[in-house]
Every structure is written in C-alpha cells, then in structure tokens.
Scaffold this motif. Structure first.
Motif, short mmCIF file in Angstrom:
data_model
loop_
_atom_site.label_atom_id
_atom_site.label_comp_id
_atom_site.label_asym_id
_atom_site.label_seq_id
_atom_site.Cartn_x
_atom_site.Cartn_y
_atom_site.Cartn_z
N ARG A 111 -4.62 2.41 3.75
CA ARG A 111 -4.41 1.56 2.59
C ARG A 111 -2.92 1.27 2.58
NH1 ARG A 111 -6.06 4.87 -2.26
NH2 ARG A 111 -5.86 6.56 -0.77
N ILE A 112 -2.58 0.03 2.55
CA ILE A 112 -1.16 -0.29 2.63
C ILE A 112 -0.53 -0.08 1.25
CG2 ILE A 112 0.55 -2.07 3.22
CD1 ILE A 112 -1.12 -1.28 5.66
N GLU A 113 0.23 1.00 1.18
CA GLU A 113 0.94 1.24 -0.07
C GLU A 113 2.18 0.35 -0.07
OE1 GLU A 113 2.23 5.38 -0.46
OE2 GLU A 113 0.85 5.79 1.20
N VAL A 114 2.42 -0.27 -1.18
CA VAL A 114 3.66 -1.03 -1.28
C VAL A 114 4.75 -0.06 -1.68
CG1 VAL A 114 4.82 -2.99 -2.37
CG2 VAL A 114 2.35 -3.06 -1.95
N ASP A 115 5.67 0.13 -0.77
CA ASP A 115 6.80 1.00 -1.07
C ASP A 115 8.03 0.33 -0.49
OD1 ASP A 115 8.72 2.93 -1.33
OD2 ASP A 115 7.37 4.59 -0.83
N GLU A 116 8.80 -0.25 -1.38
CA GLU A 116 9.93 -1.06 -0.93
C GLU A 116 11.00 -0.27 -0.21
OE1 GLU A 116 10.96 -3.03 -4.50
OE2 GLU A 116 9.32 -4.49 -4.28
N ARG A 117 10.96 1.08 -0.40
CA ARG A 117 11.98 1.88 0.27
C ARG A 117 11.72 2.01 1.77
NH1 ARG A 117 11.28 6.81 -3.70
NH2 ARG A 117 9.16 6.05 -3.37
N LYS A 118 10.45 1.79 2.17
CA LYS A 118 10.10 1.97 3.59
C LYS A 118 10.11 0.65 4.35
CE LYS A 118 6.66 5.64 2.80
NZ LYS A 118 5.27 5.99 3.15
N GLU A 119 10.51 0.71 5.62
CA GLU A 119 10.44 -0.47 6.49
C GLU A 119 8.99 -0.77 6.85
OE1 GLU A 119 14.58 0.39 8.97
OE2 GLU A 119 12.67 0.39 10.03
N ASP A 120 8.19 0.28 6.92
CA ASP A 120 6.80 0.16 7.40
C ASP A 120 5.97 1.19 6.63
OD1 ASP A 120 4.47 0.81 9.05
OD2 ASP A 120 5.45 -0.30 10.66
#
Ligand SMILES: [Zn+2]
Length: 465
Positions: free
Chosen positions: A168-177
C-alpha cells in the motif's frame, strides 16, 4: 556426516561449514522489552538454545549473541501508560525475560547487548551509509535508499517491483520512495533521545541488529536466526544495511523458526488467547513447556493446548521413570548378565540420535530416540540378571542426550502422582507376566521414596508414608 542445515536464504538444506574451523558465530534477534514474554516469544530462545547446545555437543565453540531492544515506540508507550521511566520499564522486563528463559533451561548468551549501549556504533553505521549514498537525511530522520541496494528482497524472495506493486503506497513526504525505511528517527517532544549529526533522535529498529552484529561478531557471521515473522522486513533490512556498508555477505546461514498456535488458532490479543510464558510455566512447569517445544521440529508450526501439554508431561515422565528405575537397580546390582549386545544397542541409539539431530536439528526425532532408549531400558530391567556397566551406560546416555536438548530427566526428590501411577502400572504388568522380581523391585523403589502400596480387591492403592 556433517550437520545439514536448512538455509532460509537459499531455501535448501546445506552442509554446515563455518567460516573458521571449529567455531560458530551466531546471532539471534531478541525481544523488545515492554512486557512479559508470551509463549510465542519463548520459542526462539528455546529452539536456538537447543541449536547452540547441539553445535557445542558436536565440538564447536559457539559465540552466541542475542540483543534487547530497550528503546522503541512500544516501550515508550508502555512507560507512559505505567507512569514510569522508559529505562525502568526496559530494565524490569529484561530481568523478567531472564527469569522466564532461565526457568525454560535457556543458557545466557555470551552477550546480550542493548540498543542504548550501542548508540555510538549505530550513529557511525548510519553516517557511513549516508556517505556511501545508501541513506539520506530528511527533516531530522534518516532513511535507507532501498532501491539502491541491488539484492533487496533476496531473503524473502521478493523483487523491488513485487514489493512496490504489493505495498500500500503510504504517502510520506519525508521519503524519496515508499520502500525506504527509517534508520534514525528525529526526537518527538518529551521523548528519550540522543544527540546525532542529524539532530536529537533515536535509532530505528532494524539498524540496531546490523550495528550489534558488526560490533560483537564482525562483518560476516555464520548463523543469523530469529522467528519466521522477522524474515520480512526486519531481516531483509538488516541484510540491506549491513551488505550496503561492508560489501560482504552478512550471514552465511539464516534460520527461522515456525509460528505458535493456541488451540489451533493464531495467538492474538484480540482473540483473547494471549498466553504469557510465566503463566503457562506456572500451570504446566517450565520443564514440560521446554520438552513440549522440542517435540516439534523448529521450522514446523506448533500448536499449544492444555491436552497437548499434558501429553508432553506424560512423555517426559516416561523418560524420568526409566532413569529412576535404572538408578534404583544400579544400587543393588552386581556385575553379571549379558553385556556386549546391550552395550552395542546403547551406542547404536546414540548414533541414531546424532544422525537425526544432524539433519537440521530435528529435536522431534531426537526425542523419539530417547523414547526408544527408555523402551530398551525397561526391557533390560525385565532381565533376570543385569550388569552395572550396562545400567551405567543407559543412565549416561540419558544424561548426555538430555543435556544436549536441555531437558530434565532426573526426577526431583519427590515423585509426582503420575510417576507413581506409571510405576504401579509397570508393576502390574510385571506381575501379569509373572516377573515377580521386577514387581518387588518396583514396590521397594516406591517404598524408598516413602510410597506405600496396598493390594486390594479393587486393585492397588497407594499412599505417601
Ligand atoms: Zn534483529
């Protein structure tokens, strides 16, 4: 024959060859200490203690390290709920872990390193990963750049693409991927933290094992072990971090033990079947719990129920009764009777035990061999004449094999009711087959322990004298 070990990394049984002849470097992932251990947490320490003892039995010197995760979200939460200090909570449950595992016959590791004692090494590890561009800082956190590590997914047999489409693609702006995972977490208000080049914070979970393995055992170790549930992501991430840093294989062999079910259901807090190790120890005795755990192969799932534990207790008592009968006979035995054939049989059983255990530490079959040994011992005790040497050989092998498995076959000072009943049943059997010598001997053996028998029309009654 050499030991054959199922390697979770290659998914096949391989001949065990350590890096250095006669020496084994072994690391087992330990618990996060925020509560008493449940019965599922008790399986890895027991099975890997058995593996360690067997390797030692086969002549290896084993350097055995197992960590404590003593700072983590769960501990911080538990400390908050209990209104206690994080370190006080961790220290208390480390002590409780030692109490429970010691009762279960688990030997202490050569070292039980803690995260809070390894902070400088962890910071150094993370800094070097950043230098090599395998990690990056983002808002006070540091993340591992997963797609840069080519072998990612090799332990759990998943490719980066599988993981990406499955996750599940978590939206986490701190990560590049989204597949990147945290190495260092920026401190939140009021949380325990340490200074670092990226600001105050604390380590992520996976990095601690990579840092401890490197610190205490080196870049490459022989065996890395843990529960099956740790294989992904924890062990996959350990491999990525360590191999990205050193360019060397982290562990030559990976071992994973199977799950535990309770009454055929997965154990979970929501199902209300969460069993703490110390409760089950109180109810069934630690010796029975350990014995039961080892009656299954370590990779197989194991089901816990009161009936199965009662069955294990009977099995263990059968072994104990055989040993105490041999000991009793030894006290009054001279040296006569047929010897060579029995001594050969005993040494053959030892060989069989070794062959079974060499086959991926099959303690289930190892225990079957001990039952065969008990059967032979009882058969020998029915002989008219017995020799001290044979009795001693039986007892010595019982002690030897029990020591390898860490199980207790010497009866404590007082016989348990079920053991007394087992001996009475054996006496009845001896009388039916007109072996009065054996029958009288059992009566005397019980008498020595203060148990008096009374033959009545309804059968044998007994009481403690
Ligand atoms: Zn670990």
């Amino acid at each position: 024959m050499a030991i054959q070990l199922y390697n979770s990394l290659t998914k096949k049984k391989e001949t065990f060859v350590p890096m250095e002849e006669g020496k084994v470097k072994m690391y087992v992932c330990g618990p996060t200490v925020y509560n008493y251990i449940h019965i599922g947490n008790a399986r890895p320490p027991i099975v890997y203690d058995m593996v360690r003892r067997y390797l030692e039995y086969r002549g290896y010197e084993v350097e055995f390290i197992s960590n404590f995760t003593d700072v983590d979200d769960k501990i911080i939460r538990a400390a908050h709920e209990l209104g206690e200090d994080v370190f006080a909570v961790a220290n208390r449950f480390i002590e409780e872990y030692h109490n429970d595992t010691c009762a279960l016959g688990v030997k202490k590791a050569n070292k039980h390193p803690r995260v809070t004692e390894t902070i400088p090494e962890i910071i150094d590890f993370v800094a070097k990963l950043i230098e090599k561009e395998y990690a990056y800082e983002s808002g006070g956190d540091v993340y591992f750049r997963t797609k840069k590590f080519e072998g990612y997914g090799k332990l759990s047999s998943q490719s980066i693409d599988d993981l990406r489409s499955g996750a599940r693609i978590e939206v986490d702006e701190r990560k590049e991927d989204p597949l990147d995972f945290v190495l260092w977490k920026a401190a939140k208000e009021g949380e325990v933290s340490w200074e670092s080049p990226w600001g105050d914070g604390r380590p992520g979970w996976h990095i601690e094992c990579s840092a401890m393995v490197k610190k205490y055992l080196g870049d490459t170790i022989d065996i890395h072990a843990g529960g099956k549930d740790l294989s992904f992501p924890h062990h996959e991430n350990e491999i990525a971090q360590s191999e990205a840093l050193t360019g060397k294989t982290m562990a030559n062999y990976w071992m994973h033990n199977g799950f535990i079910n309770i009454n055929n259901e997965k154990m979970s807090k929501s199902l209300g079947n969460f069993v703490l190790a110390h409760d089950i120890i109180r109810q069934h005795s630690a010796e029975v719990v350990r014995f039961f755990m080892l009656t299954a192969h370590y990779r197989s799932p194991i089901n816990f129920s009161d009936e199965l534990l009662d069955g294990a207790k009977n099995g263990l008592e059968r072994l104990r009764t055989a040993v105490s009968s041999l000991e009793h006979r030894l006290g009054e035995s001279a040296d006569y009777g047929e010897k060579a054939e029995w001594l050969t049989k005993i040494s053959q059983l030892k060989e069989t035990f070794i062959n079974e255990m060499d086959d991926d530490f099959n303690s289930a079959n190892g225990i079957s061999v001990m039952f065969d040994l008990a059967k032979e011992a009882n058969r020998y005790l029915r002989e008219e004449q017995t020799s001290k040497e044979v009795l001693q050989a039986f007892i010595a092998l019982f002690d030897e094999l029990a020591g390898v498995l860490g199980i207790v076959v010497r009866t404590q000072a007082e016989l348990l009711d079920t053991e007394i009943e087992a001996l009475i049943e054996e006496r009845n059997e001896a009388r039916r087959s007109r072996n009065f010598k054996r029958a009288d001997e059992i009566r005397d053996q019980l008498k020595d322990q203060g148990i008096l028998l009374e033959d009545t029309a309804q059968g044998v009654r007994w009481k403690r004298g």
